[in-house]
Design a protein around this motif. Structure first.
Motif, PDB file in Angstrom:
ATOM      1  N   HIS A 151       0.884  -1.163   0.000  1.00 30.62           N
ATOM      2  CA  HIS A 151       0.000   0.000   0.000  1.00 30.62           C
ATOM      3  C   HIS A 151       0.918   1.207   0.000  1.00 30.62           C
ATOM      4  O   HIS A 151       2.003   1.160   0.562  1.00 30.62           O
ATOM      5  N   LEU A 152       0.468   2.269  -0.640  1.00 28.06           N
ATOM      6  CA  LEU A 152       1.304   3.457  -0.783  1.00 28.06           C
ATOM      7  C   LEU A 152       1.621   4.098   0.557  1.00 28.06           C
ATOM      8  O   LEU A 152       2.726   4.562   0.786  1.00 28.06           O
ATOM      9  N   VAL A 153       0.651   4.143   1.436  1.00 24.49           N
ATOM     10  CA  VAL A 153       0.831   4.830   2.714  1.00 24.49           C
ATOM     11  C   VAL A 153       1.190   3.836   3.823  1.00 24.49           C
ATOM     12  O   VAL A 153       1.946   4.141   4.735  1.00 24.49           O
ATOM     13  N   ASN A 312      -0.989  14.719 -11.661  1.00 23.87           N
ATOM     14  CA  ASN A 312      -1.614  15.507 -10.598  1.00 23.87           C
ATOM     15  C   ASN A 312      -1.686  14.750  -9.282  1.00 23.87           C
ATOM     16  O   ASN A 312      -2.155  15.279  -8.273  1.00 23.87           O
ATOM     17  N   CYS A 313      -1.242  13.512  -9.297  1.00 24.26           N
ATOM     18  CA  CYS A 313      -1.322  12.673  -8.095  1.00 24.26           C
ATOM     19  C   CYS A 313      -0.428  13.225  -6.985  1.00 24.26           C
ATOM     20  O   CYS A 313       0.730  13.549  -7.211  1.00 24.26           O
ATOM     21  N   ILE A 314      -0.981  13.325  -5.774  1.00 22.31           N
ATOM     22  CA  ILE A 314      -0.166  13.768  -4.648  1.00 22.31           C
ATOM     23  C   ILE A 314       0.209  12.589  -3.742  1.00 22.31           C
ATOM     24  O   ILE A 314       0.623  12.776  -2.602  1.00 22.31           O
ATOM     25  N   ARG A 315      -0.002  11.380  -4.248  1.00 19.80           N
ATOM     26  CA  ARG A 315       0.439  10.168  -3.552  1.00 19.80           C
ATOM     27  C   ARG A 315      -0.146  10.035  -2.146  1.00 19.80           C
ATOM     28  O   ARG A 315       0.579   9.754  -1.189  1.00 19.80           O
ATOM     29  N   ALA A 318      -5.377   7.492  -1.111  1.00 14.13           N
ATOM     30  CA  ALA A 318      -6.820   7.357  -0.864  1.00 14.13           C
ATOM     31  C   ALA A 318      -7.483   6.423  -1.870  1.00 14.13           C
ATOM     32  O   ALA A 318      -8.386   5.663  -1.520  1.00 14.13           O
ATOM     33  N   CYS A 319      -7.012   6.458  -3.125  1.00 11.54           N
ATOM     34  CA  CYS A 319      -7.645   5.605  -4.138  1.00 11.54           C
ATOM     35  C   CYS A 319      -7.460   4.123  -3.802  1.00 11.54           C
ATOM     36  O   CYS A 319      -8.301   3.289  -4.126  1.00 11.54           O
ATOM     37  N   MET A 320      -6.357   3.837  -3.110  1.00  9.24           N
ATOM     38  CA  MET A 320      -6.123   2.461  -2.655  1.00  9.24           C
ATOM     39  C   MET A 320      -7.105   2.070  -1.561  1.00  9.24           C
ATOM     40  O   MET A 320      -7.417   0.914  -1.381  1.00  9.24           O
ATOM     41  N   ILE A 372     -12.854   9.762  -4.754  1.00 10.20           N
ATOM     42  CA  ILE A 372     -12.152   9.962  -3.479  1.00 10.20           C
ATOM     43  C   ILE A 372     -10.870  10.772  -3.680  1.00 10.20           C
ATOM     44  O   ILE A 372     -10.338  11.350  -2.738  1.00 10.20           O
ATOM     45  N   CYS A 373     -10.391  10.855  -4.898  1.00  9.29           N
ATOM     46  CA  CYS A 373      -9.079  11.472  -5.147  1.00  9.29           C
ATOM     47  C   CYS A 373      -9.097  12.972  -4.849  1.00  9.29           C
ATOM     48  O   CYS A 373      -9.935  13.697  -5.363  1.00  9.29           O
ATOM     49  N   PRO A 374      -8.146  13.433  -4.019  1.00 10.90           N
ATOM     50  CA  PRO A 374      -8.127  14.855  -3.668  1.00 10.90           C
ATOM     51  C   PRO A 374      -7.829  15.750  -4.869  1.00 10.90           C
ATOM     52  O   PRO A 374      -8.132  16.927  -4.834  1.00 10.90           O
ATOM     53  N   ALA A 375      -7.239  15.177  -5.915  1.00  8.43           N
ATOM     54  CA  ALA A 375      -6.953  15.992  -7.091  1.00  8.43           C
ATOM     55  C   ALA A 375      -7.966  15.701  -8.201  1.00  8.43           C
ATOM     56  O   ALA A 375      -7.777  16.104  -9.345  1.00  8.43           O
ATOM     57  N   ASP A 376      -9.035  14.991  -7.829  1.00 12.47           N
ATOM     58  CA  ASP A 376     -10.112  14.683  -8.768  1.00 12.47           C
ATOM     59  C   ASP A 376      -9.581  14.127 -10.092  1.00 12.47           C
ATOM     60  O   ASP A 376     -10.005  14.531 -11.172  1.00 12.47           O
ATOM     61  N   ILE A 377      -8.651  13.222  -9.979  1.00 12.17           N
ATOM     62  CA  ILE A 377      -8.028  12.647 -11.168  1.00 12.17           C
ATOM     63  C   ILE A 377      -8.952  11.583 -11.773  1.00 12.17           C
ATOM     64  O   ILE A 377      -9.479  10.739 -11.053  1.00 12.17           O
ATOM     65  N   ASP A 378      -9.110  11.646 -13.073  1.00  8.07           N
ATOM     66  CA  ASP A 378      -9.972  10.658 -13.720  1.00  8.07           C
ATOM     67  C   ASP A 378      -9.174   9.359 -13.922  1.00  8.07           C
ATOM     68  O   ASP A 378      -8.816   8.992 -15.041  1.00  8.07           O
TER      69      ASP A 378
HETATM   70  S1  SF4 Z   1      -6.248   9.354  -4.529  1.00  9.48           S
HETATM   71 FE1  SF4 Z   1      -5.495  10.665  -6.175  1.00  9.48          FE
HETATM   72  S2  SF4 Z   1      -3.825  11.804  -5.270  1.00  9.48           S
HETATM   73 FE2  SF4 Z   1      -4.244  10.136  -3.884  1.00  9.48          FE
HETATM   74  S3  SF4 Z   1      -2.830   8.495  -4.521  1.00  9.48           S
HETATM   75 FE3  SF4 Z   1      -4.725   8.146  -5.609  1.00  9.48          FE
HETATM   76  S4  SF4 Z   1      -4.496   9.247  -7.544  1.00  9.48           S
HETATM   77 FE4  SF4 Z   1      -2.921   9.997  -6.175  1.00  9.48          FE
END
Ligand code: SF4
Ligand code: SF4
Lengths: 702, 190
Positions: A151-153, A312-315, A318-320, A372-378
Motif C-alpha cells: 500500500h502506498l501509505v 496531478n497525483c499527490i500520492r 486514498a484511491c487504494m 475519493i481522489c483529492p486531485a479529482d483525477i480521472d
Molecule cells: S487518490 Fe489521487 S492523489 Fe491520492 S494516490 Fe490516488 S491518484 Fe494519487
C-alpha cells in the motif's frame, strides 16, 4: 504472453481468496482510512471543496512546469543545494553512486520515498557495498523480507504483529512479544545507531516550492527529521511533478495529503527545508544538500493527452483505500511498484505499458477512485486508456469481447425468447456457455422479454395535450430487453406528471466498452447516442434514465470520451436520474402507500451513482410514500463491476464475490426484509450474495 | 474568534493528538510546569535549544545541579550523539496552528531539530499570542523566514508525539521521535 499474464493473475487471486484473515485486515485498514477521511473532511472549514483547490493548483503548476523547475532549481542553488536533473532512473542512480563513492560512504539511512522505489535505487547501492537502511517502520519491514510496498501509505499493512515480531527477532536476535508497543521499543533501539551514524541521509519529498527552493517532507514517525538533519550529506530524490509555485500552494498540499490518506489534519511532522543548515559549531567541512530531480518519463507523460492527469497525483493513497478489487488482492498483485488504481497509469508512464497491462484487468471500472481522489483525477478513464492501448499487443479474452457485445446479445435473447430463457436455465447450455465463452454457469442471469420496451411503448395508448415537460427516455439494456415492464412503469410515472415522453432510436450506454477498454467502440456509441439525443435536447427535452450506469455515462463518461464537445456537454447537462426527476416534480404529490407498512428495506447505492444523486432521490421518493429505508453500505462496491462478476473464474465471479462479502454481511446485520437498488447488475450480485429479495424502487409500487 | 477561543481550539486539538498542554503566565510558572513534568521521568540530562537566555538560565538554576543541562553552542564533534543521551529536550516554537494542533519550529542550525526529535520526551514552549487559527495564516510567516535566511533554513510543523500505525494499524507512539510531547503555552505578552 497474454495467457501467462492471466495465469499469474488467476493464481494470485485464488491465493488471496484463500487468505481470509489477510483480506480482512486489509479491508479494515482501508475502511479505517476512508472513515477517518470523511470525518476530517466534515470538520474542515472548506469541506470537500479542497479537492477543487488541489486540482486547480496542480493543473496550474503542471501547465508551467518547465518554468517552475527552472525557478525551483535556481532558488535551491542559491541556498547552496546542488540540484541534479536526472532524465531517468539510471542517471539518478549513477549520480548517487558517484557521490557515495567520492565520500567513502558506508551507510545510508533512508526515509520513505516512493520515488526512490520507482527507480529501485537500493540494489545498485547495495551492490556497491553500501548499506542502505529504510527507517520508516513499514518500509523497513518490507525491506527485511525483500518485498514491495503493499500500500502506498501503509507499505506493510499485510503483515500481522506476530509476523513483524518474527521478522525483527530474526534481525536482532532478541525475543520479541508480538505486541506493537514492544516491537516498537526494539525498533527504536535497532534504528537509533543507524540514524546517528549514517554517512548519507536520503529522503524523498512530498512537495517542492519554486518560490524559495524549499522541499517539504512529511512523516508521522519523524524518521525524515532525523535522516535529514544528522548526516552531513542529505540527498533528496523528488519527481519533477511535485513542484508547486508558492508557499500557499504548498500549504494546500500539506493539508490535502494527510486528510485524504489517514484523515489527519496535518502529518505529524512536516519538514520544510531550504538549503542545508549547519549542525553545532566548528564543523570541519560544510554540510551538503543534493537534490535529484527525477524526470523518468514524466515529461513524456505530460505530453500524453490522457495519462498526463496522473501527474496531478499527490500520492495520498486514498484511491487504494476505496478500490474494491485492490482490497481483495492487495498491492503485490494490484501493482508493479506503484500499487492500486493510480498505480496503473503511473506504471504505464514510468515502467511501460506492458507492466501496467499485467494488472490493469483487475480494475472493474467502478469509478470510485476518481470520487475519493483529492486531485479529482480521472483514474478510471486513464485505466480504460491503458487497457485500450494494451489491446493492440494483447487481444482481449473472448469473454471480455462477449461482455462488450452485451447489447447485441440482449437483442438476440429478447428476439428469441422464450427459447433464450429456456437455454439460460438449461444446465447443459450454461455449462457450454462457461466452457466456450467464460460466463459463469452459476450466475442467475436475468431473463429476456420478447415484448421489448419499444414494442410496448409503441402499442400503448397515450396522448398528452399540452405537456408540462418533454422527456427523452433513455432505457439502457435491462429496462429495454429484460424488464420492459419496469421501463414502462417509469414512463407512466413520468406521464402522470404531465410529461410528454419520447423513445428515440438509441443504443445502450456502452459502458462495457469503457470497462474493458475498447475506447474506439465506446466513442462510436457515445457519438451515436449524442447525435440521436441532441436534436431533442436542443428543443428543451430532458433525458431521463432509470439505470445509474447509463446516467453516469451520459453525464460523466461521454463528455470525457468526446473531449468535452459542446453537444456532449449539453446532453450531459440535460440528463437526470429517474428519481431525481420524479422527486423534483412530484415531491408534493406523493402520498403514503400502505403497501409499505411493517417492512424495512435496505438501500444499496451503485458505484456510478455516487457522483450523481448517491441514491438519495430514490430513497427520499420512497420514504415520502411511507417506506422505511435504511442505507446499507460499506463505502465501496458490491463487487459486480457491471458485467465483470458474470465472468467465470477467479478474475470474475471469484473476485467479485470476495469484494461483496463485507456488504453481504452488512445486509445480514441490517435486519431488513428486502433490498432496494436501482442498478440492474448490482441486483444480480445482491440477490445471490444475501439471499434477500432485491427490488428496483419502481417494482415496489407495481 | 477571541484569542482564548483560539487557544482552546489548539489545546483540544493538540490533546487529541496525544500531546499534553500546560499553561504558564510567567517565567517562574514555566519552570514549575517543567518541574511537574520531569518529576515523573527519571532524568539526568536535558538538552535545550532556542530558549531565551534568561529563561534558560533560570531553568538551570532552579532544576540543577542534579540534572545536567546541555545547550548551544554545541560542538560539532559531540553531535549528534550528545543530544541522544538526553532524556528530555526543551525547545521553542515560533508559532502554532490551532486547528491543526501543530507547533511550528524555525531553525537555522540542525541542533534545534535534534533537541526536538532525539529525546524521548519533548517539551516545547510557545507564546499564547503566537497561536494562529488556520494553516493559511502560516504562509506570510514561512515566506518571511525563508526570505530572511538566505542559506539553510528549516520550518518544522510538529503535531504531537512521533506516531506510527504500521503494525496492524494500531497507533503506537515514539517509534523514532518523542514518545511524550508537552507544550507549555506562555500567556505573557511577548
Ligand atoms: S487518490 Fe489521487 S492523489 Fe491520492 S494516490 Fe490516488 S491518484 Fe494519487
Ligand atoms: S475504477 Fe474502481 S476498480 Fe478501477 S481502479 Fe478505480 S476503484 Fe479500482
Amino acid at each position: 504472453m497474454s495467457k501467462a499474464r492471466y495465469v499469474r493473475l488467476e493464481k494470485e487471486i485464488t491465493e488471496a481468496l484463500e487468505e481470509k484473515p489477510k483480506r480482512d485486515s486489509l479491508y479494515r485498514a482501508m475502511k479505517r482510512g476512508r472513515d477517518s477521511r470523511i470525518e476530517t473532511i466534515e470538520a474542515l472549514r472548506v469541506g470537500n471543496s479542497f479537492r477543487k483547490e488541489v486540482r486547480d493548483i496542480k493543473l496550474r503548476c503542471q501547465d508551467c512546469q518547465a518554468e517552475l523547475i527552472e525557478r525551483f532549481t535556481e532558488n535551491a542553488e542559491k541556498r547552496g543545494t546542488t540540484v541534479f536533473h536526472a532524465k531517468d532512473g539510471q542517471a539518478a542512480i549513477d549520480y548517487i553512486l558517484k557521490l557515495s563513492q567520492e565520500n567513502d560512504v558506508k551507510t545510508i539511512s533512508k526515509s520513505k520515498s516512493l520515488t526512490s522505489e520507482e527507480i529501485e535505487v537500493n540494489h545498485p547501492l547495495e551492490d556497491a557495498g553500501i548499506q542502505v537502511i529504510e527507517t520508516d517502520l513499514g518500509e523497513l519491514i518490507i525491506q527485511l523480507v525483500g518485498e514491495k510496498p503493499y500500500h502506498l501509505v501503509f507499505p506493510s499493512v499485510h503483515k500481522t504483529a506476530v509476523e513483524v515480531a518474527e521478522i525483527f527477532k530474526k534481525e536482532t536476535g532478541e525475543e520479541i512479544p508480538s505486541d506493537p508497543k514492544e516491537i516498537m521499543k526494539v525498533v527504536r533501539r535497532y534504528l537509533r545507531p543507524i540514524f546517528l551514524n549514517a554517512d548519507i541521509g536520503m529522503t524523498g519529498a512530498n512537495i517542492g516550492i519554486a518560490e524559495n527552493g524549499a522541499i517539504a517532507i512529511e512523516t508521522n514517525e519523524g524518521n525524515a527529521r532525523l535522516v535529514s538533519s544528522i548526516s552531513d550529506i542529505h540527498v533528496c530524490i523528488m519527481g519533477i511533478e511535485k513542484i508547486v509555485d508558492t508557499v500557499e500552494d504548498a500549504l494546500m498540499m500539506m493539508l490535502a495529503h494527510p486528510v485524504s490518506a489517514t484523515g489527519q489534519h496535518l502529518t505529524t511532522y512536516v519538514t520544510l527545508m531550504a538549503g542545508r543548515s549547519s549542525l553545532g559549531e566548528g564543523a570541519e567541512k560544510p554540510r551538503e544538500s543534493h537534490l535529484v530531480l527525477l524526470d523518468n518519463g514524466r515529461t513524456e507523460m505530460r505530453e500524453d493527452p490522457v495519462l498526463n492527469d496522473a501527474l496531478n497525483c499527490i500520492r495520498c493513497g486514498a484511491c487504494m483505500n476505496i478500490c474494491p478489487t485492490y482490497g481483495v488482492v492487495g498491492g503485490h498483485t494490484f501493482g508493479y511498484i506503484y500499487p492500486g488504481p493510480i498505480g496503473i497509469p503511473w506504471t504505464a508512464g514510468v515502467h511501460g505499458l506492458e507492466k501496467a497491462g499485467d494488472f490493469s484487468s483487475l480494475c472493474i471500472s467502478c469509478g470510485l477512485c476518481k470520487e475519493i481522489c483529492p486531485a479529482d483525477i480521472d483514474i478510471p478513464m486513464m485505466i480504460a486508456e491503458v487497457k485500450h492501448r494494451d489491446m493492440e499487443e494483447h487481444p482481449q479474452p473472448l469473454v471480455n469481447k462477449a461482455m462488450m457485445q452485451a447489447e447485441q446479445l440482449a437483442k438476440i435473447g429478447s428476439a428469441t425468447a422464450p427459447l433464450s430463457n429456456w437455454m439460460l436455465n438449461n444446465d447443459a447450455f450454461r455449462w457450454l456457455l462457461e466452457k466456450t465463452i467464460g460466463i459463469d454457469q452459476t450466475r442467475d442471469l436475468p431473463s429476456f422479454d420478447r415484448n421489448n420496451l419499444r414494442k410496448r411503448f409503441n402499442k400503448r395508448n397515450h396522448s398528452q395535450a399540452e405537456p408540462k415537460h418533454k422527456i427523452v427516455f433513455f432505457a439502457d439494456i435491462y429496462a429495454y430487453y429484460n424488464a420492459p415492464e419496469l421501463g414502462m412503469a417509469a414512463i407512466e410515472h413520468l406521464e402522470k406528471l404531465g410529461c410528454e415522453v419520447v423513445l428515440p432510436e438509441q443504443k445502450s450506454s456502452g459502458y462495457p466498452y469503457i470497462g474493458y477498454g475498447d475506447l474506439d467502440k465506446a466513442r462510436q456509441v457515445a457519438q451515436f447516442n449524442i447525435e440521436k439525443l441532441m436534436p431533442y435536447v436542443a428543443q428543451g427535452y430532458h433525458i431521463i434514465t432509470p439505470e445509474p450506469t447509463a446516467a453516469y455515462c451520459l453525464k460523466k463518461s461521454y463528455p470525457t470520451l468526446l473531449s468535452d464537445a459542446a453537444d456532449a456537454r449539453q446532453v450531459a447537462d440535460a440528463t437526470y436520474e429517474l428519481f431525481e426527476y420524479l422527486l423534483k416534480h412530484a415531491a408534493d404529490h406523493l402520498t403514503k402507500n400502505e403497501h409499505f407498512a411493517g417492512k424495512r428495506f435496505g438501500f444499496h447505492v451503485s458505484c456510478h451513482q455516487r457522483p450523481l444523486t448517491s441514491g438519495q432521490a430514490a430513497m427520499d421518493w420512497l420514504r415520502r410514500q411511507g417506506a422505511e429505508i435504511e442505507l446499507v453500505e460499506t463505502g465501496t462496491c458490491c463487487g459486480m463491476g457491471g458485467t465483470f462478476g458474470l465472468k467465470a473464474g477467479p478474475l470474475g465471479i471469484g473476485l467479485s464475490q470476495a469484494v461483496g462479502e463485507p456488504l453481504f454481511d452488512a445486509f445480514a446485520k441490517a435486519n431488513v426484509n428486502a433490498i432496494v437498488t436501482e442498478s440492474s447488475v448490482c441486483r444480480i450480485q445482491l440477490l445471490e450474495g444475501t439471499k434477500l429479495a432485491v427490488y428496483h424502487p419502481l417494482e415496489l409500487l407495481i | 474568534m477571541s484569542s482564548e477561543q483560539v487557544i482552546d481550539v489548539f489545546k483540544q486539538k493538540y490533546e487529541s493528538l496525544a500531546g499534553h498542554v500546560h499553561f504558564a503566565e510567567s517565567g517562574p510558572q514555566v519552570i514549575s510546569a517543567i518541574k511537574d513534568i520531569i518529576d515523573n521521568v527519571p532524568v539526568n540530562r536535558i538538552a535545550c535549544a532556542g530558549l531565551q537566555e534568561d529563561l534558560q538560565t533560570s531553568i538551570e538554576q532552579k532544576l540543577g545541579p542534579s540534572i545536567e543541562f546541555i545547550k548551544a553552542p554545541f560542538n560539532r564533534s559531540d553531535l549528534p550523539h550528545l543530544i541522544d543521551t538526553a532524556e528530555i529536550g526543551i525547545s521553542y516554537a515560533d508559532f502554532a496552528i490551532a486547528e491543526a494542533g501543530a507547533l511550528v519550529e524555525f531553525s537555522t542550525n540542525d541542533e534545534v531539530r535534534l533537541v526536538s526529535t532525539l529525546p524521548r520526551t519533548h517539551i516545547c514552549i510557545v507564546q499564547s499570542d503566537q497561536i494562529l487559527m488556520t494553516l493559511e495564516e502560516a504562509a506570510p510567516r514561512l515566506r518571511q523566514a525563508f526570505t530572511e535566511n538566505e542559506q539553510g533554513c528549516v520550518a518544522t510543523f510538529i503535531s504531537g508525539p512521533s506516531r506510527t500505525g504500521d503494525i496492524e494499524m494500531i497507533l503506537t507512539l515514539g517509534v523514532h521521535g518523542p514518545e511524550v510531547s508537552h507544550v507549555i503555552v506562555l500567556e505573557e505578552a511577548s
